[in-house]
Scaffold this active site. Sequence first.
Site, mmCIF file in Angstrom:
data_model
loop_
_atom_site.group_PDB
_atom_site.id
_atom_site.type_symbol
_atom_site.label_atom_id
_atom_site.label_comp_id
_atom_site.label_asym_id
_atom_site.label_seq_id
_atom_site.Cartn_x
_atom_site.Cartn_y
_atom_site.Cartn_z
ATOM 1 N N GLY A 1 89.904 49.496 31.732
ATOM 2 C CA GLY A 1 90.342 50.824 31.560
ATOM 3 C C GLY A 1 90.202 51.079 33.018
ATOM 4 N NE ARG B 1 97.153 52.558 27.441
ATOM 5 C CZ ARG B 1 96.982 52.303 28.740
ATOM 6 N NH1 ARG B 1 97.309 51.041 29.396
ATOM 7 N NH2 ARG B 1 95.800 52.912 29.184
ATOM 8 C CG ASN C 1 96.520 52.142 38.431
ATOM 9 O OD1 ASN C 1 96.943 50.853 38.479
ATOM 10 N ND2 ASN C 1 95.321 52.488 38.319
ATOM 11 N NE ARG D 1 100.648 48.386 54.891
ATOM 12 C CZ ARG D 1 100.565 48.955 55.973
ATOM 13 N NH1 ARG D 1 99.647 48.114 56.694
ATOM 14 N NH2 ARG D 1 101.101 49.917 56.382
ATOM 15 N N GLY E 1 92.854 46.803 42.473
ATOM 16 C CA GLY E 1 93.410 48.039 42.858
ATOM 17 C C GLY E 1 92.069 48.958 42.522
ATOM 18 C CG ASP E 2 91.331 49.737 38.328
ATOM 19 O OD1 ASP E 2 92.465 50.364 38.933
ATOM 20 O OD2 ASP E 2 91.412 48.965 37.294
#
Length: 332
Positions: free
Chosen positions: A42, A114, A174, A242, A273-274
């Site tokens: 998550g 979900r 996101n 980037r 990214g997280d």
Amino acid sequence: MSTAPGRISAPADVLTFGETMLAAQLPGTLAVGAQARTTVAGAESNVAIGLARLGHHAVWAGLVGDDEPGRLVLRTLRGEGVDITRAGTHATAPTGALLRERRVADLARVHYWRSHSAASLLTPADLAPALGDGARILHLTGITCALGPGPLEAVRTAAAHAQAQGWTVTLDVNHRQRLWTAEEAGRALRPLLPHITVLIASDDELPVVTGVPGGTPDGEDGEERAVGALLDAGVREVVVKRGGEGAAVRDRQGTRHSLPALRVPVRDTVGAGDAFCAGYLSGLLDGLPPAGRLARANTLGAFAVASDGDWEGLPRRDELGLLDAAPGSAIR
């Protein structure tokens, strides 16, 4: 909904919430029946784990079902040092799930289950105890906003509360195309901008949250205008990811910094990214200057892409320098 008893003894470094799911990760395509590894995943909890591994007090206040996947989520986060005192359990709705298949090389495809999950039923009332405990930073993502009207209202309520209390409010756009369209995301996220201190987005997500298209084939003019629009809307600083080209930050005072990405062997890009967000928030908490925050964010992103799993390869604080070693080194 039930929550763990007791009150957090001190305000958190970072409070975050959202959906953490049972994750089945396949090394190949589902079509050939590849054997799966089960874990949890998550966006917000990935960030919380990254922060906890660096020694920060990270609180995750999401909702899971009263089921075995939900217990796995809570057990995993607790084991990683994330504070789940304010996490909730829904009596009837299930924990969400995802299946991630490695389709070709480092290209992954994710399938979600979900709809009507416990996390999709989150409301502002569920967050009230965690907000009352206080935090230095509230970390939000666009994913939670996409789960339903309750989660979107919870994000809006939390952002307004945090700003009123003088907290730093961070938003990772996101965008997930399998959850909602860019137009739907933009309509939901733009009203949040006056509450946001730091906005983090990949270069292709900037049009989602601003509506500003790229103006040249390489998108550079469009990026410049989009960042300016976000700063004009009240955001204090904008961080642009980037990918393999690195990242940049620009603030309302006109300060600009950019750093190239670290060069590492790429094993798994999901979760990068997280990890980047966790590194940037860690730099904020440690009082690092913009260049230092970008460097830590790039470091955690590099750890993520060079490891299998969304969060499993993230470093402890004493491991932040490991990537300075020569390729193939053995640490003896």
